[in-house]
Design a protein around this motif. Structure first.
Motif, PDB file in Angstrom:
ATOM      1  N   SER A 298     -16.297 -19.130  43.001  1.00 44.18           N
ATOM      2  CA  SER A 298     -16.882 -17.790  43.045  1.00 44.18           C
ATOM      3  C   SER A 298     -16.953 -17.170  41.652  1.00 44.18           C
ATOM      4  O   SER A 298     -17.968 -16.578  41.265  1.00 44.18           O
ATOM      5  N   MET A 299     -15.891 -17.314  40.878  1.00 41.24           N
ATOM      6  CA  MET A 299     -15.884 -16.758  39.521  1.00 41.24           C
ATOM      7  C   MET A 299     -16.887 -17.462  38.632  1.00 41.24           C
ATOM      8  O   MET A 299     -17.529 -16.841  37.782  1.00 41.24           O
ATOM      9  N   MET A 300     -17.034 -18.779  38.812  1.00 41.43           N
ATOM     10  CA  MET A 300     -18.013 -19.500  38.025  1.00 41.43           C
ATOM     11  C   MET A 300     -19.423 -19.025  38.326  1.00 41.43           C
ATOM     12  O   MET A 300     -20.235 -18.800  37.432  1.00 41.43           O
ATOM     13  N   VAL A 301     -19.725 -18.847  39.624  1.00 39.97           N
ATOM     14  CA  VAL A 301     -21.051 -18.379  40.034  1.00 39.97           C
ATOM     15  C   VAL A 301     -21.325 -16.992  39.455  1.00 39.97           C
ATOM     16  O   VAL A 301     -22.417 -16.713  38.938  1.00 39.97           O
ATOM     17  N   LYS A 302     -20.337 -16.106  39.519  1.00 35.44           N
ATOM     18  CA  LYS A 302     -20.501 -14.757  38.974  1.00 35.44           C
ATOM     19  C   LYS A 302     -20.705 -14.801  37.464  1.00 35.44           C
ATOM     20  O   LYS A 302     -21.524 -14.064  36.909  1.00 35.44           O
ATOM     21  N   ALA A 303     -19.950 -15.660  36.786  1.00 32.92           N
ATOM     22  CA  ALA A 303     -20.083 -15.769  35.333  1.00 32.92           C
ATOM     23  C   ALA A 303     -21.457 -16.302  34.949  1.00 32.92           C
ATOM     24  O   ALA A 303     -22.048 -15.862  33.958  1.00 32.92           O
ATOM     25  N   VAL A 304     -21.975 -17.254  35.727  1.00 29.12           N
ATOM     26  CA  VAL A 304     -23.322 -17.782  35.476  1.00 29.12           C
ATOM     27  C   VAL A 304     -24.350 -16.668  35.584  1.00 29.12           C
ATOM     28  O   VAL A 304     -25.317 -16.600  34.815  1.00 29.12           O
ATOM     29  N   ASP A 305     -24.150 -15.760  36.538  1.00 28.66           N
ATOM     30  CA  ASP A 305     -25.077 -14.636  36.736  1.00 28.66           C
ATOM     31  C   ASP A 305     -24.859 -13.514  35.724  1.00 28.66           C
ATOM     32  O   ASP A 305     -25.555 -12.496  35.765  1.00 28.66           O
ATOM     33  N   GLY A 306     -23.888 -13.684  34.839  1.00 27.05           N
ATOM     34  CA  GLY A 306     -23.640 -12.680  33.822  1.00 27.05           C
ATOM     35  C   GLY A 306     -22.674 -11.585  34.217  1.00 27.05           C
ATOM     36  O   GLY A 306     -22.489 -10.607  33.484  1.00 27.05           O
ATOM     37  N   SER A 307     -22.027 -11.729  35.377  1.00 23.63           N
ATOM     38  CA  SER A 307     -21.082 -10.716  35.839  1.00 23.63           C
ATOM     39  C   SER A 307     -19.720 -10.912  35.175  1.00 23.63           C
ATOM     40  O   SER A 307     -19.354 -12.024  34.786  1.00 23.63           O
ATOM     41  N   MET A 308     -18.957  -9.835  35.068  1.00 27.76           N
ATOM     42  CA  MET A 308     -17.607  -9.901  34.520  1.00 27.76           C
ATOM     43  C   MET A 308     -16.652 -10.473  35.567  1.00 27.76           C
ATOM     44  O   MET A 308     -16.763 -10.163  36.747  1.00 27.76           O
ATOM     45  N   VAL A 309     -15.714 -11.300  35.119  1.00 24.70           N
ATOM     46  CA  VAL A 309     -14.697 -11.857  36.011  1.00 24.70           C
ATOM     47  C   VAL A 309     -13.336 -11.656  35.353  1.00 24.70           C
ATOM     48  O   VAL A 309     -13.227 -11.617  34.115  1.00 24.70           O
ATOM     49  N   PRO A 310     -12.267 -11.524  36.153  1.00 22.99           N
ATOM     50  CA  PRO A 310     -10.936 -11.346  35.564  1.00 22.99           C
ATOM     51  C   PRO A 310     -10.516 -12.580  34.781  1.00 22.99           C
ATOM     52  O   PRO A 310     -10.772 -13.713  35.201  1.00 22.99           O
ATOM     53  N   ALA A 311      -9.861 -12.355  33.636  1.00 26.82           N
ATOM     54  CA  ALA A 311      -9.466 -13.477  32.788  1.00 26.82           C
ATOM     55  C   ALA A 311      -8.394 -14.338  33.448  1.00 26.82           C
ATOM     56  O   ALA A 311      -8.333 -15.541  33.212  1.00 26.82           O
ATOM     57  N   ARG A 312      -7.571 -13.725  34.300  1.00 30.77           N
ATOM     58  CA  ARG A 312      -6.471 -14.468  34.906  1.00 30.77           C
ATOM     59  C   ARG A 312      -6.228 -13.962  36.323  1.00 30.77           C
ATOM     60  O   ARG A 312      -6.157 -12.752  36.548  1.00 30.77           O
ATOM     61  N   SER A 313      -6.090 -14.874  37.267  1.00 27.57           N
ATOM     62  CA  SER A 313      -5.788 -14.525  38.655  1.00 27.57           C
ATOM     63  C   SER A 313      -4.610 -15.363  39.124  1.00 27.57           C
ATOM     64  O   SER A 313      -4.615 -16.591  38.972  1.00 27.57           O
ATOM     65  N   VAL A 314      -3.608 -14.706  39.684  1.00 27.04           N
ATOM     66  CA  VAL A 314      -2.393 -15.387  40.153  1.00 27.04           C
ATOM     67  C   VAL A 314      -2.268 -15.196  41.660  1.00 27.04           C
ATOM     68  O   VAL A 314      -2.258 -14.067  42.150  1.00 27.04           O
ATOM     69  N   PHE A 315      -2.179 -16.302  42.386  1.00 29.29           N
ATOM     70  CA  PHE A 315      -2.108 -16.275  43.842  1.00 29.29           C
ATOM     71  C   PHE A 315      -0.662 -16.435  44.307  1.00 29.29           C
ATOM     72  O   PHE A 315       0.066 -17.297  43.796  1.00 29.29           O
ATOM     73  N   PRO A 316      -0.232 -15.646  45.275  1.00 28.58           N
ATOM     74  CA  PRO A 316       1.145 -15.772  45.777  1.00 28.58           C
ATOM     75  C   PRO A 316       1.348 -17.083  46.529  1.00 28.58           C
ATOM     76  O   PRO A 316       0.408 -17.649  47.085  1.00 28.58           O
ATOM     77  N   VAL A 317       2.589 -17.549  46.533  1.00 32.51           N
ATOM     78  CA  VAL A 317       2.958 -18.761  47.269  1.00 32.51           C
ATOM     79  C   VAL A 317       3.889 -18.370  48.413  1.00 32.51           C
ATOM     80  O   VAL A 317       4.316 -17.223  48.518  1.00 32.51           O
TER      81      VAL A 317
END
Length: 325
Positions: A298-317
Motif C-alpha cells: 500500500s505504501m509503495m502504491v501511494k509513493a508511486v502516485d506521489g503521496s506522502m507515506v510515513p517513514a517508519r511503521s511499527v506493528f504490535p506483536v
C-alpha cells in the motif's frame, strides 16, 4: 490478435479508460475494472508489458528481494506480498539473494532495467549507498535505512519483553536466548535487548548465543543448540529468535532426553506454520505478517502516485501460547 481498440469497443469504454485500467492510473471503479478484464479474457488480449513500461517510465511490477525463499518466515512474507500486489493490480519479480553481495547488486540493476514501480527489500546485508538515485520507491521490511521511502517493522522490543515475562511466569530461572546473525545489526536485535532488560530487572540468570552467518544461510542451528546446552546445562527456558530455531531446539532436546515443557520451556518468534506442526506445538511471538505485507505494498502504491507515506511503521506483536511453554 485483439488490440486495445477492440477491448475498448467490446467493453463500451474509451481507449483512454481502458489504458488507465491497464496502467493502474487514476480512479477507476471496480465495476469498470472487472468489465475490462472480462473483455480482455474473452478476446485473449495480451498487453505489451515492455511497451507500456517504456511509455510510462515504469512497469506495473514490484521487485521483491529476500535472503531466503525456503525459510518459513520469508515464504509466508513472500506469499502475502504477492497477494497484496495482485490485489493492487501489480505483478512481482522475486529475487533470492542468499545474502551474497554480488547477487544483491545484480538484482538492483535488474530492477532498474525492468523499470519496476518500486522495490520491497527484505534482506539485511545491503550496503545502503547502492540505493542512492534509485528513482523508484524503496520499502523495507524489518530493516530501516535512510535511503528508503518507508520502513515496516514489527515491535521487536515488545516481542522480547513478552517472551521473557512468559518464561519467568512459567517458573524459569536460567534463561537462554538464541538470536540472529552474529555481527549483523538488524531491528530484530531489539528482541535480545528487551529480553536482557527484563531478565536484569527481574534478577533472572540469562545467557545469549548468536549463531554465525553459515547457520543462517544453511538454516542449520543444531550445532549451535547442542553446544549451548552443553555450555549452559542449567538452562530451563529458551527464547529462540525464530520458530525455525525453536523447532530445532525441540528436536535437540528430544535427542538429549530433555522433556518439554516439564524440564525445558521454549518460545519462538514469527508464528509461521511450523509452530503449530511440531510436537509439542511452539509457544511463540506472532508477527502480523499479512498486515505488514499489505502495508508495504500500500505504501509503495501511494509513493508511486506521489503521496506522502510515513517513514517508519511499527506493528504490535502478540504471544501465542501452545504446549512448549
Amino acid at each position: 490478435m485483439a488490440t486495445l481498440k477492440d477491448v475498448a469497443r467490446e467493453s463500451g469504454l474509451t481507449v483512454g479508460t481502458v489504458s488507465r485500467v491497464l496502467n493502474n492510473r487514476g480512479y477507476i471503479s471496480e465495476q469498470t475494472r472487472e468489465k475490462v478484464y472480462e473483455v480482455m479474457k474473452r478476446l485473449n488480449y495480451q498487453p505489451n508489458e515492455m511497451a507500456r513500461s517504456l511509455s510510462k517510465q515504469s512497469s506495473n511490477t514490484i521487485g521483491i528481494i529476500v535472503p531466503h525463499i525456503v525459510h518459513p518466515y520469508f515464504a509466508k512474507l513472500i506469499s502475502n506480498l504477492e497477494l497484496a500486489a495482485y490485489n493492487n493490480r501489480y505483478k512481482v519479480l522475486l529475487f533470492n539473494s542468499k545474502g551474497k553481495e554480488e547477487k544483491e547488486e545484480e538484482y538492483i540493476e535488474m530492477c532498474r532495467s525492468n523499470r519496476v514501480a518500486g522495490i520491497v527489500l527484505c534482506t539485511g546485508s545491503f550496503k545502503t549507498e547502492k540505493f542512492k538515485n534509485l528513482a523508484c520507491p524503496l520499502i523495507t521490511i524489518e530493516r530501516f535505512i535512510d535511503e528508503g521511502t518507508a520502513g515496516i517493522e514489527c515491535d521487536n522490543y515488545q516481542g522480547g519483553t513478552l517472551a521473557a515475562e512468559h518464561l519467568i511466569h512459567c517458573g524459569c530461572r536460567h534463561l537462554l536466548h538464541i538470536g540472529g546473525v552474529s555481527g549483523q545489526s538488524m531491528p530484530a536485535d531489539d528482541r535480545k535487548r528487551a529480553f536482557d532488560d527484563v531478565c536484569r530487572r527481574r534478577g533472572v540468570e540469562y545467557m545469549a548465543v548468536d549463531p554465525g552467518r553459515a547457520n543462517y544461510d544453511e538454516l542449520n542451528y543444531y550445532p549451535v543448540i547442542h553446544q549451548a546446552l552443553e555450555q549452559y546445562p542449567q538452562t530451563d527456558g529458551i527464547f529462540a529468535s525464530s520458530d525455525l530455531i525453536a523447532a530445532q531446539v525441540i528436536r535437540v532436546c528430544k535427542e538429549r532426553g530433555i522433556e518439554i515443557p516439564s524440564q525445558m520451556k521454549v518460545i519462538g518468534f514469527d508464528d509461521v506454520n511450523v509452530a503449530a506442526l511440531t510436537t509439542p506445538g511452539i509457544t511463540t511471538i506472532r508477527q502480523p505478517v499479512k498486515e505488514m505485507a499489505e502495508s508495504a505494498v500500500s505504501m509503495m502504491v501511494k509513493a508511486v502516485d506521489g503521496s506522502m507515506v510515513p517513514a517508519r511503521s511499527v506493528f504490535p506483536v502478540s504471544l501465542v501460547i501452545r504446549e512448549s511453554a
